[in-house]
Scaffold this active site. Sequence first.
Site, short mmCIF file in Angstrom:
data_model
loop_
_atom_site.label_atom_id
_atom_site.label_comp_id
_atom_site.label_asym_id
_atom_site.label_seq_id
_atom_site.Cartn_x
_atom_site.Cartn_y
_atom_site.Cartn_z
CG ASP A 71 -2.34 3.20 5.80
OD1 ASP A 71 -2.39 2.38 6.72
OD2 ASP A 71 -1.39 3.27 4.99
CD GLU A 247 2.07 3.25 12.72
OE1 GLU A 247 3.07 3.69 12.13
OE2 GLU A 247 1.69 2.08 12.60
#
Length: 582
Positions: A71, A247
Amino acid sequence: MKKVKIPLTIVLLTVLTLVGFNRIENDDYPAPKNTPLFTKVIYEGNDQVYNDYALGSDEFFNPILQGCYPDPAITRKGDDYYLVCSSFAMFPGVPIFHSNDLVNWKQIGHVLDRSSQLDVHDTGISQGVYAPGITYNPNNDTFYMIVTAFAGGLGNIVVKTKDPMKGWSEPKKLNFGGIDPSIFFDEDGKGYVIHNDAPDEGKELYNGHRVIKIWEYDVESDQVIAGTDKIIVDGGVDITEKPIWIEAPHIYKKDGKYFLMCAEGGTGGWHSEVVFKSDSPKGPFIPAPSNPILTQRYFEKDRKNKVDWAGHADLVKGPDDQYYAVFLAIRPNEKNQVNTGRETFILPVDWSGEFPVFENGLIPMEPKLKMPEGITNKTGQDGYLPNGNFTYEENFSSENLDFRWIGLRGPREAFIKIIKNGLEITPFSTNIKELKPTSTLFYRQQHKTFSFTTQMQYTPKTEKDMAGVTAYQNEGSNFVFGLTKKGKDTYLVLQKNSRPDRRGSTNSEIIGSTKIETKDLLTLRISADGNEYKFDYSTDGTKFTNVGGTVAGDILSTDVAGGFTGAMLGLYATAGNDITLE
């Protein structure tokens, strides 16, 4: 928030994290309780891909951060680039890296490095904090890190600093739900927060249906402005196709237009990156006709040097005035299992047209890239993190513990002590299977083929005592390899802990054990070649003996164990051993 009674020793030691962990004198540390001494650790990676692809003078290896660094998000101030990654229940939280060229990176610490900023003491390893965003705001010369904290009752939080080299503020809780937030600052000084959220109540159309929402952000109060929230993407690029898990949103401004880039398809095999365009940060956003702009989902499953799950990206302009994007992807082993976790990759991005396009992001990814013009590859030198195949040796002689060593659910400083001869670990009463802080110092597995070797001096006194090493994916999926007591005798034991259905109780099995009589240094080694793991020991540091044979490492993979982390290798001690020898 639930009040937790914290022992005074831990409170006092946690204070040390405010100034960083340095060598502690004996008078400042609690008396050890049958404490193991670790004198040396050698981690050696030897993946065949790096032997097959020799680097040219103008090349570097991809990924740039090997092992569980997922991430990624990135920002730039002048010639300084800062990159952050998820850390879940690891402590300290949110590792942060610095570079001047996008090739050579140094870890400068962690954003959430104090217990007052992060409370993960009773969470599963894949909870805690994840999907951070980092943004430099030139309007007030301030850096912002925003993240979702699934622990401690925080939710979405933001911290700030004028200088990432000097630490970050206490967290400010933000008044919105959802996950994966990021901040965008426009040229007029206005701020916006973008994040993933559930559809409005009663409007969920299918499993995995999510939306991207935007709020106006008050820069003075560091809070979203109530009533300004708006859904700017519903479902994804084409809701009629039922896209899942839109997302990790980021907004960028270029040539007077606003571009929204998001991950779509979930973080597994259908992961991708998509982009939208608008005349306003609040939409409407129109998807690019060429979406996805990054994915590895369309190729042969058994391709050589496979990279997969690519997505969750963030853009930045590079030192050569070309755009680049950092993103996560995985390198599965020969069993197509993910033991090294989701790693940080980088690719150049062509933004000469209307929309950004990842260069070679829609073909099978290669293990090396061309460097930006004028850059020298210094990885593994002068404090820069290594990549490719490398050997990392630690004798714990430095004043400061390397940032690559982490704890789980609590500060390292609560259980470690660097002394003249090495590192002591004061054992907690908790063991590796509990949802509590454990006295374990972890290093990420960064290769499919590796060895992790340590020298330890330790004599257990009771059957509750154990110290050694662990290969750990989560609290229900791990191996423990260490010394414990049976009656008057000392045994070296290998235990496998697994949770077949990912829920319920953990199955524990003794794979092998052997009686040990030496009181001198014992050398322990964990090694792997893909899915095959071995646990060996030596009493003379040269000749090794195996315990338990070759064992499958599938329980250390995301595929089998679940969650979002990669395998970690730990120096472990406990006063709460529950392994019973027959």
